[in-house]
Design a protein around this motif. Sequence first.
Motif, mmCIF file in Angstrom:
data_model
loop_
_atom_site.group_PDB
_atom_site.id
_atom_site.type_symbol
_atom_site.label_atom_id
_atom_site.label_comp_id
_atom_site.label_asym_id
_atom_site.label_seq_id
_atom_site.Cartn_x
_atom_site.Cartn_y
_atom_site.Cartn_z
ATOM 1 N N ASP A 3 0.619 -1.290 -0.002
ATOM 2 C CA ASP A 3 0.132 -0.024 -0.038
ATOM 3 C C ASP A 3 0.775 1.386 -0.002
ATOM 4 O OD1 ASP A 3 -2.497 -0.827 -0.335
ATOM 5 O OD2 ASP A 3 -3.188 -1.105 1.917
ATOM 6 N N CYS A 7 6.876 2.903 -2.916
ATOM 7 C CA CYS A 7 7.097 1.532 -3.428
ATOM 8 C C CYS A 7 6.346 1.576 -4.807
ATOM 9 C CB CYS A 7 6.629 0.509 -2.489
ATOM 10 S SG CYS A 7 7.556 0.085 -1.072
ATOM 11 N N LYS A 8 5.457 1.980 -5.046
ATOM 12 C CA LYS A 8 4.528 1.838 -6.228
ATOM 13 C C LYS A 8 5.188 2.580 -7.341
ATOM 14 C CE LYS A 8 -0.030 0.325 -4.690
ATOM 15 N NZ LYS A 8 -1.293 1.068 -4.487
ATOM 16 N N ASN A 11 8.458 0.538 -8.284
ATOM 17 C CA ASN A 11 7.929 -0.586 -9.306
ATOM 18 C C ASN A 11 7.302 -0.011 -10.490
ATOM 19 O OD1 ASN A 11 5.275 -0.681 -8.671
ATOM 20 N ND2 ASN A 11 5.703 -2.107 -6.906
ATOM 21 N N GLU A 13 4.427 1.306 -10.961
ATOM 22 C CA GLU A 13 3.039 1.317 -10.955
ATOM 23 C C GLU A 13 2.522 2.743 -10.844
ATOM 24 O OE1 GLU A 13 0.416 -1.109 -8.144
ATOM 25 O OE2 GLU A 13 2.430 -1.900 -7.584
ATOM 26 N N ILE A 14 2.988 3.651 -10.204
ATOM 27 C CA ILE A 14 2.564 4.914 -10.153
ATOM 28 C C ILE A 14 3.781 5.801 -10.974
ATOM 29 C CG2 ILE A 14 2.243 7.265 -8.745
ATOM 30 C CD1 ILE A 14 0.883 5.447 -6.592
#
Length: 114
Positions: A3, A7-8, A11, A13-14
């Motif tokens: 969450d 971190c997103k 990787n 993702e964002i």
Amino acid sequence: MADCIFCKIVNGEIPSNKVYEDDNVLAFKDLNPQMPVHILVIPKKHIESIIDLKEEDEKLVGKVFTAINKIANDIGVDKEGFRVISNCGQDAGQTVKHLHFHVLAGKKMSEKIV
Ligand code: 5GP
Ligand code: ZN
């Protein structure tokens, strides 16, 4: 960490405006800049804040500061100067629970707390 916004970003993702990346460290522009230059420098490893650092993270923190040194030189604020801030916990107003260092530059900072 599932969450965690940062971190997103690590990787992919964002999306983010990356300014520096190596195996251990990522730096990107803050979404809501408070200065002409406002960059966030983070370890890719999820660590909540300074208070959660373990002895094994010593080298990693050194790598973060080496990255800050490189970034400051690359973007040309090494001469004029810059400020590095890490908010830790509630009283400091930390909103994202992934260790990060704000690198602020681009104009004379009039307010000096310490
Ligand atoms: P803190 O208040 O935890 O020290 O700082 C968190 C910082 O992260 C804030 O300055 C905020 O603008 C920035 N931020 C929050 N979400 C995002 C995001 O999704 N992308 C980027 N680039 N910055 C973010
Ligand atoms: Zn994280």
